[in-house]
Design a protein around this motif. Structure first.
Motif, PDB file in Angstrom:
ATOM      1  N   ILE A  96       0.835  -1.210   0.000  1.00 40.55           N
ATOM      2  CA  ILE A  96       0.000   0.000   0.000  1.00 40.55           C
ATOM      3  C   ILE A  96       0.868   1.258   0.000  1.00 40.55           C
ATOM      4  N   LYS A  97       1.933   1.223   0.780  1.00 46.28           N
ATOM      5  CA  LYS A  97       2.855   2.367   0.823  1.00 46.28           C
ATOM      6  C   LYS A  97       3.480   2.605  -0.546  1.00 46.28           C
ATOM      7  N   GLN A  98       3.911   1.529  -1.217  1.00 47.93           N
ATOM      8  CA  GLN A  98       4.504   1.663  -2.546  1.00 47.93           C
ATOM      9  C   GLN A  98       3.467   2.140  -3.567  1.00 47.93           C
ATOM     10  N   ARG A 157       0.947   4.174  -2.972  1.00 50.54           N
ATOM     11  CA  ARG A 157       0.790   5.614  -2.793  1.00 50.54           C
ATOM     12  C   ARG A 157       1.989   6.361  -3.394  1.00 50.54           C
ATOM     13  N   ASP A 158       3.187   5.795  -3.261  1.00 46.20           N
ATOM     14  CA  ASP A 158       4.377   6.423  -3.839  1.00 46.20           C
ATOM     15  C   ASP A 158       4.296   6.465  -5.372  1.00 46.20           C
ATOM     16  N   GLN A 200      -4.091   6.314  -5.754  1.00 47.75           N
ATOM     17  CA  GLN A 200      -4.896   6.761  -4.626  1.00 47.75           C
ATOM     18  C   GLN A 200      -6.162   5.924  -4.458  1.00 47.75           C
ATOM     19  N   GLY A 239       3.213   0.821   7.350  1.00 52.14           N
ATOM     20  CA  GLY A 239       2.546   1.602   6.306  1.00 52.14           C
ATOM     21  C   GLY A 239       2.530   3.093   6.546  1.00 52.14           C
ATOM     22  N   PRO A 294       1.408   6.874   7.125  1.00 53.01           N
ATOM     23  CA  PRO A 294       0.284   7.649   6.575  1.00 53.01           C
ATOM     24  C   PRO A 294      -0.362   6.999   5.354  1.00 53.01           C
ATOM     25  N   ALA A 295       0.375   6.128   4.657  1.00 51.54           N
ATOM     26  CA  ALA A 295      -0.155   5.506   3.440  1.00 51.54           C
ATOM     27  C   ALA A 295      -1.358   4.612   3.709  1.00 51.54           C
ATOM     28  N   VAL A 296      -1.465   4.054   4.919  1.00 52.36           N
ATOM     29  CA  VAL A 296      -2.567   3.120   5.189  1.00 52.36           C
ATOM     30  C   VAL A 296      -3.794   3.809   5.781  1.00 52.36           C
ATOM     31  N   GLU A 297      -3.736   5.126   5.933  1.00 54.24           N
ATOM     32  CA  GLU A 297      -4.918   5.835   6.419  1.00 54.24           C
ATOM     33  C   GLU A 297      -6.069   5.654   5.431  1.00 54.24           C
TER      34      GLU A 297
END
Length: 389
Positions: free
Chosen positions: A242-244, A246-247, A251, A269, A271-274
């Motif tokens: 999920i983090k990757q 978002r990078d 979205q 994760g 902020p990416a997993v919010e």
């Protein structure tokens, strides 16, 4: 004089030896029964295994004995680390049965680890209770394996219903761990229900346990422009994916399963997993009964932390076992198994547990979302009750 002193010394040693033997005999005469904790305490799933062990340890602290035939029996916990590995899982289960002589087994985190021990507990006729293993194959055809959680067909249906009805998604992509029975099973169950509702699975991408780079899979998913991505998998790998995503500028909303509810998911994760939504078993902010309130209070006191859902499941697995021992009025493993099979309406921390004919728990799911609390910290928050219909 020396001979008399020597004789006296030898007599004292003999008396002490007999006392020690008497203690051992008492311990093995039925005053104590051993219950195995079968969990991954090291390896990729260690955080999950430790959470479940915490729940079992707390239950044992609060309820350390059981009465059988008018006699108080001490419950002694014995741990075996299955090291997050299916080969090691078979070894750990065998050790608990053959060496430690346990009467019953609790665990494991990870459906594949439970299945690796399935034939072992079945052939030894030792009852086992999984706290959070949701793959149907864990109990299928194995009269000695039980679980206190719902199963993947239900969980997959709940998440598909949420994606289609609540999120309004019509095109969904799947990111699964191809080497995980849990992940593949849950993905298939989600797909079946989502397509039944009229939705479309636009792409399915896979990776292996232990992978850390998901860029190729994510680029393929991005090209399909899905309304949501269903990504059931291990908490660490899922958080990294999920983090990757978002990078990479993706979205798209991510949805997952019960394995997400571990602090490590948020830690990895960030902020990416919010905003991620997933299915769960328990909400510590909304305890359903007095036992749930007691569990939350005592867990916070013992571990200085908010209890995760799988700690509550493991706590209940221990209580369900004690209830079966009481109803069996026996410490015989087969008698306990028979009593477990008749578990109905048992009230524990996660609500009311009834085991069906396939030894699976019948209960609602809880949907949770990762949100910021009043202090700006990411936490797991209750979203809604999830029902299969």
């Amino acid at each position: 004089m020396k001979k008399k002193l020597l004789a006296s010394l030898l007599m004292s040693i003999l008396v002490l030896s007999l006392c020690a033997c008497g203690g051992t005999s008492s311990s093995s005469s039925g005053d104590v029964i051993k219950v195995g904790i079968f969990e991954p305490l090291t390896g990729n799933y260690a955080a999950g295994g430790q959470v479940e062990k915490n729940g079992i340890d707390l239950a044992n602290q609060l309820y350390p004995t059981v009465t059988v035939a008018g006699k108080t029996i001490q419950i002694q916990l014995v741990s075996a680390d299955n090291k997050s590995d299916q080969g090691e899982a078979a070894t750990a289960a065998s050790k608990l049965i053959d060496q430690d002589k346990v009467t019953a087994i609790l665990g494991s985190w990870g459906s594949g680890l439970c299945m690796a021990a399935g034939d072992i507990v079945k052939n030894a006729k030792i009852p086992a209770i999984a706290a959070s293993a949701t793959n149907p194959l864990v109990t299928q055809g194995n009269e000695y394996y039980f679980r206190v959680c719902f199963i993947d067909p239900f969980q997959g249906t709940v998440m598909a219903n949420y994606a289609y009805n609540e999120l309004g998604a019509k095109n969904v992509a799947i990111l699964q761990t191809i080497s995980s029975d849990y992940s593949v099973g849950l993905a298939n169950n989600f797909k079946t229900q989502f397509e039944k509702l009229g939705g479309k699975i636009v792409d399915t991408q896979s990776y292996n346990t232990g992978d850390t780079d998901f860029s190729a899979q994510l680029q393929n998913l991005k090209a399909k422009n899905p309304d949501a991505i269903f990504a059931p998998g291990d908490y660490t790998e899922s958080a990294m994916a999920i983090k990757q995503a978002r990078d990479l500028g993706i979205q798209t909303p991510f949805l997952g399963g019960d394995t997400y509810e571990i602090q490590a998911f948020i830690d990895v994760g960030g902020p990416a997993v919010e905003g991620v939504v997933f299915s769960s078993f328990f909400d510590p902010d909304n305890p359903l009964n007095d036992e749930a309130k007691k569990f939350v209070s005592e867990y916070k006191k013992k571990y200085n932390d908010v209890p995760p859902a799988n700690a509550a499941n493991a706590y209940d697995a221990y209580l369900v076992l004690l209830d079966a021992i009481k109803r069996a009025n026996s410490t015989d493993p087969t008698a306990i198994r028979d009593a477990l099979a008749k578990t109905s309406g048992f009230v524990g921390a996660t609500g009311t547990t009834t085991l069906d004919a396939d030894r699976n728990a019948v209960k609602d799911a809880i949907l949770k979302v990762v949100e910021k609390d009043a202090n700006g910290q990411l936490v797991f928050k209750f979203k809604e009750i999830g029902k299969a219909q």
